[in-house]
Design a protein around this motif. Structure first.
Motif, PDB file in Angstrom:
ATOM      1  N   LEU A 195       0.830  -1.207   0.000  1.00 55.60           N
ATOM      2  CA  LEU A 195       0.000   0.000   0.000  1.00 55.60           C
ATOM      3  C   LEU A 195       0.868   1.262   0.000  1.00 55.60           C
ATOM      4  O   LEU A 195       0.531   2.259  -0.645  1.00 55.60           O
ATOM      5  CB  LEU A 195      -0.943  -0.031   1.211  1.00 55.60           C
ATOM      6  N   ALA A 196       1.994   1.219   0.694  1.00 56.76           N
ATOM      7  CA  ALA A 196       2.914   2.370   0.658  1.00 56.76           C
ATOM      8  C   ALA A 196       3.488   2.533  -0.745  1.00 56.76           C
ATOM      9  O   ALA A 196       3.603   3.655  -1.260  1.00 56.76           O
ATOM     10  CB  ALA A 196       4.034   2.189   1.681  1.00 56.76           C
ATOM     11  N   HIS A 197       3.846   1.431  -1.372  1.00 57.78           N
ATOM     12  CA  HIS A 197       4.319   1.509  -2.759  1.00 57.78           C
ATOM     13  C   HIS A 197       3.245   2.098  -3.667  1.00 57.78           C
ATOM     14  O   HIS A 197       3.535   2.901  -4.553  1.00 57.78           O
ATOM     15  CB  HIS A 197       4.712   0.123  -3.259  1.00 57.78           C
ATOM     16  N   ALA A 198       2.007   1.677  -3.429  1.00 49.76           N
ATOM     17  CA  ALA A 198       0.916   2.158  -4.270  1.00 49.76           C
ATOM     18  C   ALA A 198       0.764   3.677  -4.147  1.00 49.76           C
ATOM     19  O   ALA A 198       0.640   4.385  -5.149  1.00 49.76           O
ATOM     20  CB  ALA A 198      -0.384   1.455  -3.876  1.00 49.76           C
TER      21      ALA A 198
ATOM     22  N   SER B 183       6.829   7.698  10.505  1.00 49.47           N
ATOM     23  CA  SER B 183       6.971   6.289  10.143  1.00 49.47           C
ATOM     24  C   SER B 183       8.059   6.182   9.091  1.00 49.47           C
ATOM     25  O   SER B 183       7.850   6.571   7.938  1.00 49.47           O
ATOM     26  CB  SER B 183       5.652   5.732   9.607  1.00 49.47           C
ATOM     27  N   GLU B 184       9.180   5.673   9.504  1.00 47.50           N
ATOM     28  CA  GLU B 184      10.245   5.443   8.536  1.00 47.50           C
ATOM     29  C   GLU B 184       9.781   4.478   7.462  1.00 47.50           C
ATOM     30  O   GLU B 184      10.195   4.577   6.299  1.00 47.50           O
ATOM     31  CB  GLU B 184      11.494   4.895   9.247  1.00 47.50           C
TER      32      GLU B 184
ATOM     33  N   GLY C  90       8.668   3.386   1.936  1.00 45.65           N
ATOM     34  CA  GLY C  90       7.754   2.749   0.988  1.00 45.65           C
ATOM     35  C   GLY C  90       7.252   3.737  -0.056  1.00 45.65           C
ATOM     36  O   GLY C  90       7.209   3.435  -1.246  1.00 45.65           O
ATOM     37  N   TRP C  91       6.854   4.926   0.405  1.00 45.56           N
ATOM     38  CA  TRP C  91       6.419   5.949  -0.548  1.00 45.56           C
ATOM     39  C   TRP C  91       7.539   6.260  -1.550  1.00 45.56           C
ATOM     40  O   TRP C  91       7.310   6.361  -2.752  1.00 45.56           O
ATOM     41  CB  TRP C  91       6.057   7.245   0.189  1.00 45.56           C
TER      42      TRP C  91
ATOM     43  N   ILE D  69      15.261   1.023  11.190  1.00 43.84           N
ATOM     44  CA  ILE D  69      13.872   0.585  11.131  1.00 43.84           C
ATOM     45  C   ILE D  69      13.537   0.033   9.750  1.00 43.84           C
ATOM     46  O   ILE D  69      12.729  -0.877   9.621  1.00 43.84           O
ATOM     47  CB  ILE D  69      12.934   1.756  11.527  1.00 43.84           C
ATOM     48  N   ILE D  70      14.194   0.570   8.733  1.00 45.76           N
ATOM     49  CA  ILE D  70      13.872   0.098   7.376  1.00 45.76           C
ATOM     50  C   ILE D  70      15.004  -0.738   6.777  1.00 45.76           C
ATOM     51  O   ILE D  70      15.062  -0.894   5.549  1.00 45.76           O
ATOM     52  CB  ILE D  70      13.452   1.247   6.435  1.00 45.76           C
TER      53      ILE D  70
END
Lengths: 762, 762
Positions: free
Chosen positions: A140-143, A437-438, A443-444, A466-467
């Motif tokens: 969803l973050a990629h989207a 939110s890292e 993701g974005w 975190i990522i």
């Protein structure tokens, strides 16, 4: 509706074929064991649901001329995406040997999850994808990342109910507060409740429906519940796209989303050997596991595949019949061929103003200070202004803290929730994306980059861990993409790590961790780059370089606190181009072989090395000291290990083969050993760095806790340079005493001695 | 209510004092600049809200004799937790020099965020805490972890609205589906909406209240909205604790939760220099930044502190007056002194049945196979059965996949949501916790361990990177705790990483990443341990050892696929006790100096090394080969670097100082170099390992892709042993050809050659 069903059956047939068959793709003869793959590797459970969505979305695309891409959260349903691309013809365009006929179908089946073939998951090899189906949680973050600045695009995102339990996915629903209906595209989340993950039911499939609806409404969406039926899905999709249109023109505040409930392994064998498969977690992978050995299973497979009535779907040559193809959209709108999903195709270079305009004037080295990230902020402001639709700056609420606030002269923070009178720099369409939110920042940005745009992620150094896992997956995506000719290079993923380990003295131990670099250098040398610019001008030069690069992950570590300016702009460019080099003004070897090399990498270690060098110059004027600063860490490796690696001859010329090298490094010291263990002079290398000592204290006390401070470095020189130990025992003791005094002062007054704090080369 | 207010004012006063004052704690004289700290480091914004919750919860504890602990998600509001512990008297019990009087108050103020003092965040140093306030996102998972198997406990958990944006926190709300009202305690989430994070508004404070309520209802809670008013908070808390009672006895399905809306920096300066502070993001850190330099700020600080009317709160000696103390609970129920928050105090050793009962019988080494994790499953089943209230097995839906299914003979998966007839092994109170979130598994387990219980986290190796950052923070907690005398040792955090890089051949590249070990070894040697048992019996021995240990992070990497049994049980125990050793039956040096050392670590590398050794034995019978297997990776380090490190003499005796060592390692090869770079023989060490090559293919093809396969190892021996290169060129070529043949077979038939797949030593 019949055409949709035909398409769906064709996709399901092709999916089952990929999982099971080596040959006999059209079932022109009865299935025999030798038609079956020896290792059955694939995930059937989610696949028919993915195919169902493909089939129905295609109708919408065709009817509404809608630009759309498809993100398959349950990407282990790889057969679905591959089947879809093959039916749309784009698979054969990318891979001509997998033609749209019987022989191509045979190859399509055989290659899936087969040595030398294609991965079992949606992967870079899959046309139309920007999302790997391995590690779950990021669809969803990629989207949303793909939707930003693509105002005409709809990103359909199937979220598996397993994936929905992950943290990153749970946070991603709130991305709608950062979407601008006018400037951005739209994300259509389809929460696919097939009820099970690997061996368990899923949470969202087992809470009361009322709670599920409230949850989605609470996330700010208009949920639509759909069961496993064509008519219902078609009706809801029409409604949903009407609502999307209303959202786009401001008549509706909330985005729609769909909850699709289907059996897991839908249309597959219901019961095998007396055990229910369809509709349970047992359908997750291969419903029939003994097909080669067990004739009954073989017969069930044939019955299953024939249940899709392949003879109605493919002609004698194996080509999809017109009825299957008729529901496909126009060539230019095929999701599997969307240029958005091969972002390099549509990538335009950033418009970069001259970073030289932002340079700090340096009259003499190390006599004045700048805050490097503040200087960089001016450059980033211009980058943002010049690229209003293709560059975003991500940060977990740390952009101002990292002193990049100049960007707010050109833009705002993206914000599409309520405003208060006291708010500053919040607006829909802002180029700065701040959310705590890292995972979302990462993701974005990944989604944004893979769809052909540019960006930079600024983060506290410690919390970039975190990522770690997301970085790994993105690096793997790049590693794979580079081997795929039709994947065009995309803009690099750029990290700016600030508020770093040496200046988190106020936040203390939990904020002190420079280990991300150790994670990064595990990935393949052709995709990772690490830079530690020691001052403002080198930071400018390095950043400009990174923003122009392609297909890398660039990590820049730079402080926000004032540090001494070491390089004029021209010197900075030359230094960064070489990646490392001697600081002649700080060295006393005057071109001869030095007695000791003082190497340094990172802003605070460089400062301490310079201060140590100044002490040595005054107290041991005969000692020939060479100061080497390393900006590009990968230069230290062998050229066989990394393309930036320097030759042994170069290395030896800089570091000598037999003189002590006191290397003051920003991070965990072992990394320097790992990068240099094959060098001739490695036995003479002594590395100082962060050794996991920290707390809330002053900056110089932090340096002392980890022995990277100037006084300890002088002690190291005395210990390591032959002949100094005995002769300079008094100086060594003096240094040790000075450290104790410095610590005592700190503990008494709560701050560092002014002569330490304000030290300059002058 | 007045007493609550008095307590709250006292806590606020003490909080401000900690942030600002060096001296004059009771304001017995007008504030002067020298009373002020030179560096003002602290976070005021969240602090009054935390104090508000402390004050009100204390009334409940006192009135209802409620066992309760407090987790401060916004732990950077450290002054609140410290103030609370001081008022309850437990601070002075832990730190007698910080007495409950004026001098103690002076020390309390001075030490905060001061060199040699205490961290600015809630930290191990803070009495009553099991939750570090650095990296955000884990408070609610920690709270649930603390509540499991503590049926009488309520864990009050303040969730900051900044933290609420993180992924892990967003996922944590669903933890209520894993709670058993009968066997577990209760978590009371208090979502504290003060509206802002560092420099931005928060999402949850800016969505319509209707959406927020639905969100919490969607998560399965009964939300209660509270504004900044004592009466309201008190009334709601009474209601909430009645509902908790109803939940506990099954009258109510949902847990209550509170949404507390207050201004950020509440009761602090409203406006400074014409800019609004209270109620905005500007109150995040210190509202008055120039107190030493600016007399107006100094006056405002004094006015602010006096607004709490300290003269009503503390007597002339600085002791809290009875009215402040009267709302405190009984000594035994003070949250700041709860034994749950110093879990080592109540930790009981696990009841461990004899792992020997589960041993595999091994008649001859490397002639039969077992699935190590399946064997371990039997032992874990017994551990679970023998410790029904103090051991939990965590896994992100991978326990069955990792072949630990034997545990389901003794227990179920914890599950408190709907059930279907086809479900298996789901029940409230199950000892196995499965949710598709590594963050939740890790967070629950941390909370469970820090409150004095035991556990093990089983996970796919690649995806354990998801919790790199959480591991870091927990390791830092342990590192700090070990320096604090009153913190008693807790059970170790045990990881079992299975489905590892070499046998994720079916899931492919995204599932192949052994880099967690590199993250782990960056932490301090006195808290990390890494084990790579090569077979079932060594896995049993290592796991038993880890389950008995304290205050460590133990990482065990072990496969689930069949591997050769190498050790009888007694041999396994001896081998694991040494941590590494020669395999005499595989070696041909017969106690003499070998020509080459074949070292190996990890199950698949060990298998390939053995197979290579067998080829060497047959083809080069004169060559003296020594096989060394390493189980305990930390043995390779210097004893100065790690307590397990072996002496140079031991190392040299095993590995020689001048003979080639071909080290076949499970993970990224550089780690072995990093651990051994100071050893005499390091120049002769050649490490094979995972070099980031992978895809969906066969197991042996994976080995070949990364050059860890038997044939390549033989080639390495020929290349490295003096004199073999020329003499054995033909054998080298044969090995290279054999690899090509193996690969061709794989690509043709989709599986490995049977003679490779089924190879044994026999």
């Amino acid at each position: 509706m019949q055409r949709i069903d035909a398409y769906w059956r064709a996709a399901n047939y092709l999916s089952v074929g990929q999982i099971y068959l080596l040959d006999n793709p059209l079932l022109t003869e009865p299935l025999r064991p030798e038609h079956i793959k020896p290792r059955l590797l694939g995930h059937w459970g989610t696949t028919p649901g993915l195919n169902f969505c493909f089939a129905h979305l295609n109708r919408i695309i065709a009817e509404r001329d809608q630009d759309m891409i498809y993100i398959a959260g349950p990407g282990h349903g790889g057969p679905a995406a591959v089947a879809h691309a093959w039916l749309e013809g784009s698979y054969s365009e990318r891979y001509p040997e997998v033609s749209q006929d019987a022989e191509g179908m045979r190859r399509l089946f055989r290659q899936f999850s087969f040595p030398g073939g294609v991965p079992s998951h949606v992967a870079p090899e899959t046309p139309g994808s920007v999302h790997e189906g391995g590690e779950l949680g990021y669809s969803l973050a990629h989207a949303y990342g793909a939707a930003f600045d693509n105002p005409d695009l709809v990103v359909a995102c199937v979220v598996g109910d397993g994936e929905a339990e992950t943290g990153p996915l749970a946070a991603s629903w709130h991305s709608n507060k950062f979407l601008d209906p006018r400037r951005d595209g739209v994300v259509l989340p389809i929460l696919h409740l097939n009820g099970y993950k690997i061996a368990n039911p899923t949470v969202l499939a087992r809470i009361p429906e009322e709670e599920l609806v409230k949850l989605m409404e609470g996330y700010g969406y208009r949920p639509h519940l759909v069961g496993p039926a064509h008519q219902e899905m078609a009706r809801v999709l029409d409604e949903v796209f009407d609502q999307i249109a209303a959202y786009k023109d401001g008549r509706e505040r909330r985005l729609p989303m769909i909850v699709l409930r289907t059996p897991k392994g839908w249309t597959g064998p219901h019961t095998v050997d007396g055990v229910q498969i369809e509709g349970t977690w047992r359908a997750h992978q291969v419903p029939l596991a003994q097909v080669r050995e067990n004739p009954a299973h073989l017969a069930m497979l044939e019955e299953w595949m024939r249940s899709y009535r392949p003879e109605e779907l493919f002609d004698a040559e194996g080509r999809p019949v017109p009825d299957v193809l008729r529901s496909l959209p126009d060539r230019s709108l095929r999701m599997s061929a969307s240029p958005h999903a091969n972002g390099g195709e549509i990538l335009r270079p950033l418009v970069l103003s001259d970073f030289r305009d932002h340079a700090v004037e340096v009259k003499a080295p190390a006599t004045q200070s700048s805050e490097p990230t503040r200087v960089l902020g001016g450059f980033l402001r211009d980058v943002i202004a010049a690229n209003p639709q293709s560059f975003r700056l991500m940060g977990p609420d740390e952009t101002a803290s990292n002193r990049l606030s100049a960007v707010f002269e050109a833009t705002d923070r993206a914000w599409n929730a309520a405003l208060e009178p006291t708010d500053e720099h919040l607006a829909p369409g802002g180029r700065v994306m701040e959310v705590l939110s890292e995972h979302l920042c990462q993701g974005w940005l990944e989604g944004y980059l893979l769809t052909g745009r540019h960006g930079l992620f600024n983060c506290y150094e410690a919390f970039i861990h975190i990522i770690d896992a997301m970085f790994n997956q993105h690096a793997k995506w790049l590693e794979s993409s580079k081997k795929i000719p039709w994947r065009r290079p995309v803009a690099s993923l750029n990290y700016l790590l600030s508020s770093h380990v040496w200046r988190q003295d106020h936040n203390g131990f939990s904020h002190q961790d420079p280990g991300f670099l150790d994670v990064v250098v595990n990935k393949k040398a052709d995709v990772v780059r690490v830079y530690l610019p020691p001052d403002a001008n080198t930071l400018l030069s390095v950043t400009d370089h990174c923003l122009r690069s392609r297909d890398y992950v660039n990590v820049i570590v730079a402080g926000k606190q004032p540090v001494l300016d070491l390089f004029t702009l021209d010197e900075a460019i030359a230094h960064c181009t070489r990646g490392l080099g001697i600081l002649p003004w700080a060295s006393t070897d005057e071109g001869r072989e030095p007695d000791v090399v003082m190497a340094c990498s990172g802003d605070v270690p460089t400062l301490e090395t310079l201060a140590a060098t100044a002490i040595l110059r005054e107290r041991l004027p005969e000692l020939k000291v060479r100061v080497v600063n390393v900006v590009d860490l990968m230069r230290l490796q062998q050229p066989s290990e990394h393309p930036h690696g320097m030759s042994d001859a170069e290395f030896d010329a800089l570091f000598t083969t037999d003189k002590p090298v006191i290397f003051n490094y920003h991070g965990y010291p072992w990394l320097i050993h790992r990068l240099t263990y094959r060098r001739h002079g490695h036995h003479h290398l002594h590395v100082r760095g962060y050794k996991e000592e920290g707390t809330t204290t002053t900056p110089f006390d932090m340096a002392m806790l980890n022995d990277i401070d100037r006084y300890h470095l002088v002690m190291d020189v005395i210990d390591r340079v032959e002949g100094l130990g005995a002769a300079q025992a008094h100086l060594r003791q003096e240094m040790a005493d000075t450290r104790l005094k410095a610590r005592a002062h700190t503990r008494e007054y709560g701050e560092d001695l002014p002569e330490i704090r304000d030290w300059t080369w002058a």
